[in-house]
Enzyme design. Structure first.
Site, PDB file in Angstrom:
ATOM      1  N   SER A  10       0.777  -1.318  -0.079  1.00 32.70           N
ATOM      2  CA  SER A  10      -0.186  -0.173  -0.269  1.00 32.70           C
ATOM      3  C   SER A  10       1.031   1.319  -0.015  1.00 32.70           C
ATOM      4  O   SER A  10       0.362   2.206  -0.517  1.00 32.70           O
ATOM      5  CB  SER A  10      -0.876   0.107   1.316  1.00 32.70           C
ATOM      6  OG  SER A  10      -1.993  -1.156   1.190  1.00 32.70           O
ATOM      7  N   ASN A  11       1.866   1.282   0.655  1.00 31.36           N
ATOM      8  CA  ASN A  11       2.662   2.583   0.825  1.00 31.36           C
ATOM      9  C   ASN A  11       4.143   2.072   0.695  1.00 31.36           C
ATOM     10  O   ASN A  11       4.913   1.241   0.607  1.00 31.36           O
ATOM     11  CB  ASN A  11       2.266   3.442   2.211  1.00 31.36           C
ATOM     12  CG  ASN A  11       2.761   2.563   3.146  1.00 31.36           C
ATOM     13  OD1 ASN A  11       3.682   2.249   3.485  1.00 31.36           O
ATOM     14  ND2 ASN A  11       1.825   2.568   3.995  1.00 31.36           N
TER      15      ASN A  11
END
Length: 180
Positions: A10-11
């Site tokens: 996700s990041n």
């Protein structure tokens, strides 16, 4: 017939290498990866590319179901698109594949559990923030953009596009700061 791996985090704080290593160890000739949220399919260009180029008999492999997506409808749509190509989907942990008869029901249940887990995480996060606010500890999220710098550059005559380029952000972010 190819085994194609897909890795997603996700990041930028997370590391894709563990997923990539597992996929290669499982015999994936090609591994595509990206850092984007799994909450929806928006911006998931690598996944779209894989699905577009799947051929009959190919296999899309992911380490865990939540790497494929966190939304039941999106995951079921991905499974459907893979099957439309006469290809297969395999999840390594727990080992589930659409090759067998029980693949679909198990995938559906696992995905529903993953979506519920996402909701629970968001609820716990929201509860923690509310508690911290009540105790006067919460100060909000960390600012990603120096508002004073944006305003200073604007007062020096720089336009939003030039400020955005100089600070490495979007023009829309600059406009929001200037309108606030």
């Amino acid at each position: 017939m190819a085994r194609i791996g897909y890795a997603r985090d996700s990041n930028s704080d997370q590391n894709l290498q563990t997923q990539i290593d597992k996929l290669k160890a499982e015999g994936c000739e090609v591994v595509r990866s990206e850092k984007v949220s799994g909450a929806s399919r928006d911006g998931r260009n690598e996944l779209a590319t894989i699905i577009e180029f799947l051929r009959s008999g190919d296999e899309l492999v992911v380490t865990r179901l939540d790497r494929l997506g966190r939304n039941t409808r999106d995951v079921l749509n991905i499974v459907h698109e893979v099957e439309q190509k006469r290809a297969f989907l395999t999840i390594l942990d727990p080992l589930v594949s659409t090759r067998g008869e029980m693949g679909h029901p198990v995938l559906t249940v696992l995905d529903m559990v993953a979506q519920m887990e996402r909701r629970f995480i968001k609820e716990r996060q929201r509860d923690g923030i509310e508690k911290a606010k009540a105790e006067g500890v919460y100060k909000g999220g960390k600012r990603r953009l120096d508002h004073a710098k944006v305003k200073a550059m604007h007062s020096e005559g720089h336009g939003p596009a030039a400020i955005a380029k100089a600070l490495g952000c979007s023009r829309m972010q600059v406009c929001r700061v200037l309108q606030a």
